[in-house]
Motif scaffolding. Structure first.
Motif, PDB file in Angstrom:
ATOM      1  N   ASN A 155       0.799  -1.232   0.000  1.00  0.00           N
ATOM      2  CA  ASN A 155       0.000   0.000   0.000  1.00  0.00           C
ATOM      3  C   ASN A 155       0.827   1.275   0.000  1.00  0.00           C
ATOM      4  O   ASN A 155       1.979   1.283   0.418  1.00  0.00           O
ATOM      5  N   LYS A 181       1.595  -5.143   3.421  1.00  0.00           N
ATOM      6  CA  LYS A 181       2.799  -4.338   3.630  1.00  0.00           C
ATOM      7  C   LYS A 181       2.438  -2.862   3.485  1.00  0.00           C
ATOM      8  O   LYS A 181       2.348  -2.338   2.382  1.00  0.00           O
ATOM      9  N   THR A 184       6.015   2.449   4.742  1.00  0.00           N
ATOM     10  CA  THR A 184       6.713   2.570   6.030  1.00  0.00           C
ATOM     11  C   THR A 184       6.444   3.915   6.719  1.00  0.00           C
ATOM     12  O   THR A 184       6.162   3.949   7.923  1.00  0.00           O
ATOM     13  N   GLY A 231       3.547   4.408  -6.594  1.00  0.00           N
ATOM     14  CA  GLY A 231       4.054   5.171  -7.732  1.00  0.00           C
ATOM     15  C   GLY A 231       4.362   4.284  -8.933  1.00  0.00           C
ATOM     16  O   GLY A 231       4.577   3.081  -8.798  1.00  0.00           O
ATOM     17  N   THR A 234       7.819   2.299  -8.973  1.00  0.00           N
ATOM     18  CA  THR A 234       7.801   1.040  -8.211  1.00  0.00           C
ATOM     19  C   THR A 234       6.999  -0.010  -8.971  1.00  0.00           C
ATOM     20  O   THR A 234       7.382  -1.182  -9.030  1.00  0.00           O
ATOM     21  N   MET A 237       8.959  -1.727 -11.625  1.00  0.00           N
ATOM     22  CA  MET A 237       9.882  -2.718 -11.066  1.00  0.00           C
ATOM     23  C   MET A 237       9.112  -4.015 -10.742  1.00  0.00           C
ATOM     24  O   MET A 237       9.586  -5.115 -11.035  1.00  0.00           O
ATOM     25  N   ASP A 256      -0.142   6.160 -10.616  1.00  0.00           N
ATOM     26  CA  ASP A 256      -0.343   7.615 -10.737  1.00  0.00           C
ATOM     27  C   ASP A 256      -1.596   7.925 -11.565  1.00  0.00           C
ATOM     28  O   ASP A 256      -2.044   7.093 -12.335  1.00  0.00           O
ATOM     29  N   CYS A 293      -4.980   9.762  -4.651  1.00  0.00           N
ATOM     30  CA  CYS A 293      -4.781   9.274  -6.025  1.00  0.00           C
ATOM     31  C   CYS A 293      -5.919   9.721  -6.927  1.00  0.00           C
ATOM     32  O   CYS A 293      -5.754   9.820  -8.137  1.00  0.00           O
ATOM     33  N   GLU A 398       2.308  13.760 -12.544  1.00  0.00           N
ATOM     34  CA  GLU A 398       1.392  13.872 -11.416  1.00  0.00           C
ATOM     35  C   GLU A 398       2.112  14.610 -10.287  1.00  0.00           C
ATOM     36  O   GLU A 398       3.183  14.178  -9.852  1.00  0.00           O
ATOM     37  N   HIS A 476     -12.618   0.834  -8.697  1.00  0.00           N
ATOM     38  CA  HIS A 476     -11.514   1.761  -8.422  1.00  0.00           C
ATOM     39  C   HIS A 476     -10.294   1.235  -9.179  1.00  0.00           C
ATOM     40  O   HIS A 476      -9.847   0.111  -8.948  1.00  0.00           O
TER      41      HIS A 476
HETATM   42  P1  NAP Z   1       5.761   4.112  -3.657  1.00  0.00           P
HETATM   43  O1  NAP Z   1       7.018   4.765  -3.268  1.00  0.00           O
HETATM   44  O2  NAP Z   1       5.676   3.440  -4.961  1.00  0.00           O
HETATM   45  O3  NAP Z   1       5.454   3.068  -2.475  1.00  0.00           O
HETATM   46  C1  NAP Z   1       4.298   2.313  -2.490  1.00  0.00           C
HETATM   47  C2  NAP Z   1       4.520   1.052  -1.695  1.00  0.00           C
HETATM   48  O4  NAP Z   1       5.483   0.228  -2.368  1.00  0.00           O
HETATM   49  C3  NAP Z   1       5.087   1.285  -0.295  1.00  0.00           C
HETATM   50  O5  NAP Z   1       4.489   0.375   0.596  1.00  0.00           O
HETATM   51  C4  NAP Z   1       6.566   0.979  -0.475  1.00  0.00           C
HETATM   52  O6  NAP Z   1       7.182   0.571   0.711  1.00  0.00           O
HETATM   53  C5  NAP Z   1       6.460  -0.175  -1.436  1.00  0.00           C
HETATM   54  N1  NAP Z   1       7.692  -0.488  -2.133  1.00  0.00           N
HETATM   55  C6  NAP Z   1       8.682   0.355  -2.498  1.00  0.00           C
HETATM   56  N2  NAP Z   1       9.664  -0.339  -3.115  1.00  0.00           N
HETATM   57  C7  NAP Z   1       9.285  -1.640  -3.129  1.00  0.00           C
HETATM   58  C8  NAP Z   1       9.868  -2.848  -3.586  1.00  0.00           C
HETATM   59  N3  NAP Z   1      11.068  -2.854  -4.154  1.00  0.00           N
HETATM   60  N4  NAP Z   1       9.194  -4.005  -3.423  1.00  0.00           N
HETATM   61  C9  NAP Z   1       7.994  -4.014  -2.831  1.00  0.00           C
HETATM   62  N5  NAP Z   1       7.398  -2.909  -2.341  1.00  0.00           N
HETATM   63  C10 NAP Z   1       8.024  -1.731  -2.503  1.00  0.00           C
HETATM   64  O7  NAP Z   1       4.532   5.104  -3.602  1.00  0.00           O
HETATM   65  P2  NAP Z   1       4.120   6.083  -2.435  1.00  0.00           P
HETATM   66  O8  NAP Z   1       5.100   7.192  -2.436  1.00  0.00           O
HETATM   67  O9  NAP Z   1       3.861   5.359  -1.155  1.00  0.00           O
HETATM   68  O10 NAP Z   1       2.703   6.583  -2.967  1.00  0.00           O
HETATM   69  C11 NAP Z   1       2.558   7.658  -3.845  1.00  0.00           C
HETATM   70  C12 NAP Z   1       2.062   7.212  -5.166  1.00  0.00           C
HETATM   71  O11 NAP Z   1       1.009   6.287  -5.019  1.00  0.00           O
HETATM   72  C13 NAP Z   1       1.491   8.342  -5.962  1.00  0.00           C
HETATM   73  O12 NAP Z   1       2.113   8.369  -7.211  1.00  0.00           O
HETATM   74  C14 NAP Z   1       0.020   8.019  -6.119  1.00  0.00           C
HETATM   75  O13 NAP Z   1      -0.520   8.381  -7.347  1.00  0.00           O
HETATM   76  C15 NAP Z   1      -0.010   6.567  -5.951  1.00  0.00           C
HETATM   77  N6  NAP Z   1      -1.296   6.161  -5.394  1.00  0.00           N
HETATM   78  C16 NAP Z   1      -2.180   5.522  -6.181  1.00  0.00           C
HETATM   79  C17 NAP Z   1      -3.391   5.111  -5.670  1.00  0.00           C
HETATM   80  C18 NAP Z   1      -4.372   4.383  -6.519  1.00  0.00           C
HETATM   81  O14 NAP Z   1      -5.324   3.843  -5.975  1.00  0.00           O
HETATM   82  N7  NAP Z   1      -4.186   4.332  -7.806  1.00  0.00           N
HETATM   83  C19 NAP Z   1      -3.695   5.360  -4.346  1.00  0.00           C
HETATM   84  C20 NAP Z   1      -2.775   6.019  -3.565  1.00  0.00           C
HETATM   85  C21 NAP Z   1      -1.562   6.415  -4.094  1.00  0.00           C
HETATM   86  P3  NAP Z   1       8.035   1.603   1.610  1.00  0.00           P
HETATM   87  O15 NAP Z   1       7.081   2.613   2.099  1.00  0.00           O
HETATM   88  O16 NAP Z   1       8.554   0.735   2.700  1.00  0.00           O
HETATM   89  O17 NAP Z   1       9.084   2.180   0.719  1.00  0.00           O
END
Ligand code: NAP
Length: 516
Positions: A155, A181, A184, A231, A234, A237, A256, A293, A398, A476
């Motif tokens: 999440n 998960k 953090t 994002g 991520t 990846m 995004d 989002c 975004e 959603h």
């Molecule tokens: P993020 O940096 O991609 O992190 C999202 C999740 O991925 C976190 O739990 C993060 O853990 C985890 N993560 C990071 N690297 C990973 C890896 N190598 N393997 C597995 N998990 C990994 O995004 P964010 O900064 O939390 O959120 C912002 C973005 O989310 C925005 O771009 C927004 O548009 C998007 N978003 C989309 C929605 C939707 O429903 N479409 C909803 C909310 C947000 P850590 O925190 O431990 O790094």
């Protein structure tokens, strides 16, 4: 300081190694720490697959629905405590925190009711029987069956409560054990929720890894599901992760989104539809400091109304106090992390080079109740452009904060729909009009580019939750940039966690299987 633990293989464990600190984003005061690794993830996956899967598999949809009702009740019982955690760790105002936490309870309750409706059964039919032989005796029937694997839920930081619950509700009702998960930086709410939920669920049904993912995904196998919100970098990846590729692991991505809001030419700002439009745009900019989002990032208004819309927004935004959300009267808090603040600043700078200032300049602000220079604050920023279709910083990036841009157009519905499409796929976009002909022309061209289209008008204005609210009964997710995923949408939300199998045989045997 609190050391956050993870709930794995039936017990709470602290992990080991280096630590990450969780802070209050308004004051930068440290709140908790979590170890960056040191967990037995092999054991956790095995526990989910064997114990969790078996326990949930014995239950019917109705029984699993009853478990979800218990979780919703647990949230209601600890609501004030959860709200306080969201204010401290998420930079949420009380209203923001309620949106996250009550939204989580609402998703759980929705799926609890769906479970009751689906009843005392383990299988779900998918459509009607199909005659596949010479006579009706030889039949085909599609059905949905529980997948035998683990659902891994990753999440984003912005909805630690709702994100946990909306994914959990669908997976548990479908009968899949979950390893969650949370992000953090804002994990305190999700951690507390799992403390509340774990004693109410069968062994192995829910585990949580708090802290960085580490080697989590390396343990995936056939039958598993990953539901990711975060994002696009991520997400990219994850799509190529060797374990996901090797085992055809089902991956749902919510990423995004450059959501648009369109004001149609028939709407006067003084009308109810016009008031709804302004209220929705301002709410989406400031609720959770724009870290939603589904928030409106791009606004299209008839050229002749741009100045009027800009004035209305300025008037509303200057009335919102930015500051420490623990203080009385604060209407918008900080961004969740220092990284977030820096990313938003960079986004505003890119936008500023291609647009005109309307409100808030570059977002510099003197927040209420916080010493100068402290906290991750950015004030609301409105920009404007006469060329919305060709403004690259608007349509390609975004900005995950309290920033929106007004663009001028002729009022033509085809142009409005093409503008929605210019976001390359979004979660939601909205149009405000009482002209059915205009709406019809807009919807058919815009719909392929949005997971949801919100149609604001006079007769629904009084009961509208706004486009920024994801409802459990409606889909959603969105195509393209938004990740291509689908969550929620009532029973549709279960399908990610169920396997569709086509049965082929004697019609009476097939019928008896589904009525067991
Ligand atoms: P993020 O940096 O991609 O992190 C999202 C999740 O991925 C976190 O739990 C993060 O853990 C985890 N993560 C990071 N690297 C990973 C890896 N190598 N393997 C597995 N998990 C990994 O995004 P964010 O900064 O939390 O959120 C912002 C973005 O989310 C925005 O771009 C927004 O548009 C998007 N978003 C989309 C929605 C939707 O429903 N479409 C909803 C909310 C947000 P850590 O925190 O431990 O790094």
């Amino acid at each position: 300081m609190q050391l956050l633990t993870s709930y794995l293989s039936g017990s709470w464990s602290a992990g080991s190694g280096s630590k990450v600190t969780l802070v209050n984003p308004a004051t930068e005061v440290s709140l908790a720490e979590v170890h960056a690794g040191g967990h037995d993830l092999t054991g956790a996956f095995s526990y989910a697959r064997t114990t969790g899967g078996k326990e949930l598999g014995q239950l019917t949809f109705a029984q699993r629905g009853a478990l979800l009702a218990g979780l919703a009740k647990a949230i209601h019982g600890a609501r004030e405590e959860l709200i306080a955690l969201a204010i401290a760790n998420g930079g949420n105002t009380r209203g923001d925190a309620k949106f996250d936490i009550d939204g989580g309870a609402m998703a759980l309750s929705h799926y609890a009711e769906l479970g009751a409706k689906l009843g005392e059964t383990h299988l779900l039919p998918d459509g009607e029987p199909i005659q596949v032989g010479r006579t009706a005796r030889m039949s085909g029937q599609h059905m949905w069956v529980r997948r035998r694997g683990v659902a891994v839920h990753i999440n984003a930081f912005n909805f630690p409560g709702w994100g946990l619950c909306e994914k959990l509700a669908c997976a548990l009702l479908a009968g899949m054990p979950v390893i969650a998960k949370p992000a953090t930086a804002t994990a305190l709410v999700a951690h507390r929720m799992v403390e509340l939920f774990a004693p109410l669920l069968p062994a192995g049904a829910l585990q949580v890894l708090v802290g960085p993912a580490g080697w989590l995904l390396d343990h995936l196998g056939p039958g598993d599901v990953v539901a990711f919100t975060g994002g696009s970098a991520t997400a990219r990846m994850l799509r190529t992760h060797p374990a996901i590729v090797a085992h055809s692991v089902r991956l749902n991505v919510e990423a995004d989104s450059l959501n648009a809001a369109i004001l149609a030419p028939d709407v006067e700002l003084t009308s109810e539809t016009g008031a709804l439009f302004i209220a929705d745009v301002v709410r989406d900019m400031t609720q959770k400091a724009g870290q939603k989002c589904t928030a409106i990032r791009r606004v299209l208004v008839p050229a002749a109304r741009l100045a009027e819309v800009a004035d209305a927004m300025r008037e509303r935004l200057t009335r919102i106090t930015v500051g420490d959300p623990a203080q009385e009267g604060v209407g918008m808090g900080p961004l969740a992390t220092a990284q977030q603040r820096d990313d938003v600043r960079a986004g505003i700078a890119r936008l500023a080079a291609a647009t005109d200032a309307i409100h808030g300049e570059t977002g510099e602000i003197y927040p209420l109740g916080v010493p100068a220079g402290q906290g991750y604050f950015i004030g609301p920023v409105v920009r404007a452009t006469q060329s919305p279709m060709t403004c690259a910083p608007l349509n390609e990036h975004e900005i995950f904060g309290p920033v929106t841009t007004l663009g001028a157009y002729t009022g033509e519905p085809g142009f409005a729909a093409e503008f929605v499409a210019k976001g390359d796929g979004c979660l939601v976009s909205s149009a405000y009009s009482d002209d059915r002909d205009w709406v019809g022309k807009f919807v058919t061209t815009a719909a392929p580019w949005a997971g949801r289209l919100y149609l604001g008008s006079l007769k629904m204005a009084a009961q509208s939750p706004g486009p920024g609210t994801a409802l459990p009964s409606l889909l959603h997710g969105g195509p393209g940039r938004a990740g291509g995923g689908e969550e929620l949408g009532g029973e549709r939300g279960l399908h990610l966690y169920l396997q569709r199998c086509a049965l082929e045989g004697d019609a009476s045997i097939l019928k008896s299987l589904l009525t067991e």
